[in-house]
Design a protein around this motif. Structure first.
Motif, mmCIF file in Angstrom:
data_model
loop_
_atom_site.group_PDB
_atom_site.id
_atom_site.type_symbol
_atom_site.label_atom_id
_atom_site.label_comp_id
_atom_site.label_asym_id
_atom_site.label_seq_id
_atom_site.Cartn_x
_atom_site.Cartn_y
_atom_site.Cartn_z
ATOM 1 N N MET A 125 0.716 -1.057 0.369
ATOM 2 C CA MET A 125 -0.017 0.400 0.101
ATOM 3 C C MET A 125 0.685 1.308 0.220
ATOM 4 O O MET A 125 1.860 1.328 0.902
ATOM 5 N N GLY A 126 0.565 2.196 -1.397
ATOM 6 C CA GLY A 126 1.722 3.562 -1.052
ATOM 7 C C GLY A 126 0.865 4.542 0.268
ATOM 8 O O GLY A 126 -0.844 4.455 0.629
ATOM 9 N N GLY A 127 1.391 5.631 0.662
ATOM 10 C CA GLY A 127 0.865 6.962 0.742
ATOM 11 C C GLY A 127 1.688 6.034 2.591
ATOM 12 O O GLY A 127 2.875 5.351 2.909
ATOM 13 N N THR A 128 0.568 6.371 3.827
ATOM 14 C CA THR A 128 1.260 6.553 5.066
ATOM 15 C C THR A 128 0.079 5.704 5.937
ATOM 16 O O THR A 128 -1.395 6.303 5.491
ATOM 17 N N ALA A 129 -0.025 4.745 7.119
ATOM 18 C CA ALA A 129 -1.150 4.286 7.482
ATOM 19 C C ALA A 129 -0.824 4.629 9.322
ATOM 20 O O ALA A 129 0.566 4.342 9.400
ATOM 21 N N LEU A 130 -1.722 4.673 9.896
ATOM 22 C CA LEU A 130 -1.007 4.684 11.208
ATOM 23 C C LEU A 130 -2.509 2.763 11.698
ATOM 24 O O LEU A 130 -3.392 2.961 11.025
ATOM 25 N N SER A 131 -1.899 2.808 12.597
ATOM 26 C CA SER A 131 -2.565 0.774 13.375
ATOM 27 C C SER A 131 -2.959 1.461 15.111
ATOM 28 O O SER A 131 -2.382 2.323 15.654
ATOM 29 N N VAL A 132 -4.265 1.298 14.723
ATOM 30 C CA VAL A 132 -5.014 1.449 16.368
ATOM 31 C C VAL A 132 -5.304 0.806 16.929
ATOM 32 O O VAL A 132 -5.970 -0.551 16.256
ATOM 33 N N LEU A 133 -4.965 -0.286 17.865
ATOM 34 C CA LEU A 133 -5.177 -1.715 18.213
ATOM 35 C C LEU A 133 -6.093 -1.654 19.730
ATOM 36 O O LEU A 133 -6.077 -0.501 20.492
ATOM 37 N N THR A 134 -6.743 -2.169 20.074
ATOM 38 C CA THR A 134 -8.398 -1.796 20.727
ATOM 39 C C THR A 134 -9.119 -3.051 20.895
ATOM 40 O O THR A 134 -9.083 -3.764 20.338
ATOM 41 N N PRO A 135 -9.616 -2.642 22.878
ATOM 42 C CA PRO A 135 -10.318 -3.994 22.666
ATOM 43 C C PRO A 135 -11.520 -4.013 22.587
ATOM 44 O O PRO A 135 -12.447 -5.209 22.468
ATOM 45 N N TYR A 136 -12.114 -3.026 21.474
ATOM 46 C CA TYR A 136 -13.803 -3.231 20.851
ATOM 47 C C TYR A 136 -13.811 -4.128 19.702
ATOM 48 O O TYR A 136 -12.799 -4.418 19.526
ATOM 49 N N ALA A 137 -14.063 -4.859 19.617
ATOM 50 C CA ALA A 137 -14.982 -5.341 18.569
ATOM 51 C C ALA A 137 -14.935 -4.686 17.119
ATOM 52 O O ALA A 137 -15.586 -3.408 17.426
ATOM 53 N N ALA A 138 -14.814 -4.879 16.147
ATOM 54 C CA ALA A 138 -14.704 -4.294 14.705
ATOM 55 C C ALA A 138 -16.322 -3.903 14.849
ATOM 56 O O ALA A 138 -16.328 -2.065 14.194
ATOM 57 N N GLU A 139 -17.087 -4.178 15.252
ATOM 58 C CA GLU A 139 -18.880 -3.680 14.632
ATOM 59 C C GLU A 139 -19.230 -2.578 15.576
ATOM 60 O O GLU A 139 -19.730 -1.536 15.123
ATOM 61 N N ARG A 140 -18.450 -2.563 17.231
ATOM 62 C CA ARG A 140 -18.370 -1.229 17.282
ATOM 63 C C ARG A 140 -17.510 -0.142 17.272
ATOM 64 O O ARG A 140 -17.642 0.602 17.361
ATOM 65 N N VAL A 141 -16.477 -0.985 16.285
ATOM 66 C CA VAL A 141 -15.525 0.374 16.282
ATOM 67 C C VAL A 141 -15.489 1.148 15.348
ATOM 68 O O VAL A 141 -15.198 2.446 14.853
ATOM 69 N N GLU A 142 -16.029 0.424 14.178
ATOM 70 C CA GLU A 142 -16.674 1.318 12.453
ATOM 71 C C GLU A 142 -17.494 2.614 12.785
ATOM 72 O O GLU A 142 -16.883 3.364 12.045
ATOM 73 N N GLY A 146 -8.978 16.384 -1.901
ATOM 74 C CA GLY A 146 -8.908 15.727 -2.646
ATOM 75 C C GLY A 146 -8.309 14.360 -2.529
ATOM 76 O O GLY A 146 -7.534 13.790 -3.003
ATOM 77 N N LEU A 147 -6.987 14.469 -1.260
ATOM 78 C CA LEU A 147 -6.765 13.338 -0.405
ATOM 79 C C LEU A 147 -6.997 12.447 -0.328
ATOM 80 O O LEU A 147 -8.678 12.346 0.344
ATOM 81 N N ILE A 171 -3.760 7.339 4.216
ATOM 82 C CA ILE A 171 -4.011 8.021 3.022
ATOM 83 C C ILE A 171 -3.053 7.193 2.224
ATOM 84 O O ILE A 171 -1.937 6.593 2.143
ATOM 85 N N PHE A 172 -3.394 7.389 1.104
ATOM 86 C CA PHE A 172 -3.396 6.641 -0.374
ATOM 87 C C PHE A 172 -1.963 7.157 -1.040
ATOM 88 O O PHE A 172 -1.631 6.767 -1.741
ATOM 89 N N VAL A 173 -1.819 8.135 -0.684
ATOM 90 C CA VAL A 173 -0.615 9.150 -1.308
ATOM 91 C C VAL A 173 0.617 9.776 -0.408
ATOM 92 O O VAL A 173 0.147 9.800 1.492
ATOM 93 N N SER A 174 1.569 9.723 -0.373
ATOM 94 C CA SER A 174 2.397 10.024 0.433
ATOM 95 C C SER A 174 2.359 11.688 0.449
ATOM 96 O O SER A 174 3.925 12.368 -0.274
ATOM 97 N N ASN A 175 1.775 12.328 1.390
ATOM 98 C CA ASN A 175 1.792 14.243 0.829
ATOM 99 C C ASN A 175 1.657 14.139 2.557
ATOM 100 O O ASN A 175 0.709 13.982 3.728
ATOM 101 N N LEU A 176 2.487 15.024 3.077
ATOM 102 C CA LEU A 176 2.801 15.439 3.853
ATOM 103 C C LEU A 176 2.005 16.188 4.759
ATOM 104 O O LEU A 176 1.664 15.783 6.134
ATOM 105 N N ALA A 177 0.881 17.126 4.248
ATOM 106 C CA ALA A 177 0.079 17.412 4.455
ATOM 107 C C ALA A 177 -1.200 16.914 5.284
ATOM 108 O O ALA A 177 -1.751 17.584 5.851
ATOM 109 N N GLY A 178 -1.572 15.761 4.540
ATOM 110 C CA GLY A 178 -2.457 15.189 5.398
ATOM 111 C C GLY A 178 -2.116 13.856 6.123
ATOM 112 O O GLY A 178 -2.773 13.679 6.681
ATOM 113 N N ARG A 179 -0.978 14.329 7.175
ATOM 114 C CA ARG A 179 -1.000 12.900 8.064
ATOM 115 C C ARG A 179 -0.620 13.604 9.254
ATOM 116 O O ARG A 179 -1.661 12.577 10.029
#
Length: 158
Positions: A1-18, A45-46, A83-91
């Protein structure tokens, strides 16, 4: 995957998180792309998106155990914000969304650094909240993530 990503681990189930995740993306001013509800766009448009998966899909088992011990809970969902692009402003928007989702879901944000974090920085983050160092990265609770966002050296890598 291009761009930038952050991951959040949580004790909540996906149905509650979304729904929480959708609220925070909307609060950040992102607009959902109708043909694919996991894709979002900023006013300028990011392209952003998210995924929900099992916490052990990409997280090292030893790191997962560290976070679970520190939180006193079993992590049930890994929230990937990107964010699917490497854009510093979107981080910064990505970081703010991750921090707010972590706050609302008792989560931990995985943050990588350009260089190994200095002891002073780790101490500052730990003073603000909870911080679990793992090599050149850390897991931060919502309070520590807020301190990282406000820090003059703030950056997002990945």
């Amino acid at each position: 995957m291009g761009g930038t990503a952050l991951s959040v681990l949580t004790p909540y189930a996906a149905e509650r998180v979304e729904p929480i995740l959708v609220e925070e993306m909307t609060a950040e001013g992102l607009i959902r792309y109708d043909p694919d509800p996991n894709d979002w766009y900023s006013a300028d448009g990011l392209p952003y998106g998210y995924y929900l998966q099992s916490p052990d899909t990409e997280t090292d088992p030893e790191e997962l155990q560290l976070v679970e011990r520190a939180s006193g809970a079993t992590m049930r969902c890994d929230i990937g914000l990107h964010i699917f692009v490497s854009n510093l402003a979107g981080r910064p928007a990505l970081a703010r969304m991750a921090q707010r989702v972590a706050r609302r879901t008792d989560g931990w944000v995985f943050v990588e650094f350009h260089d190994p974090p200095a002891a002073e920085l780790l101490h500052r983050l730990a003073d603000a909240g909870r911080c679990i160092p793992v090599g050149d990265a850390v897991y931060l609770d919502a309070a520590a993530m807020a301190a990282w966002i406000a820090h003059p050296d703030f950056h997002v890598v990945k």
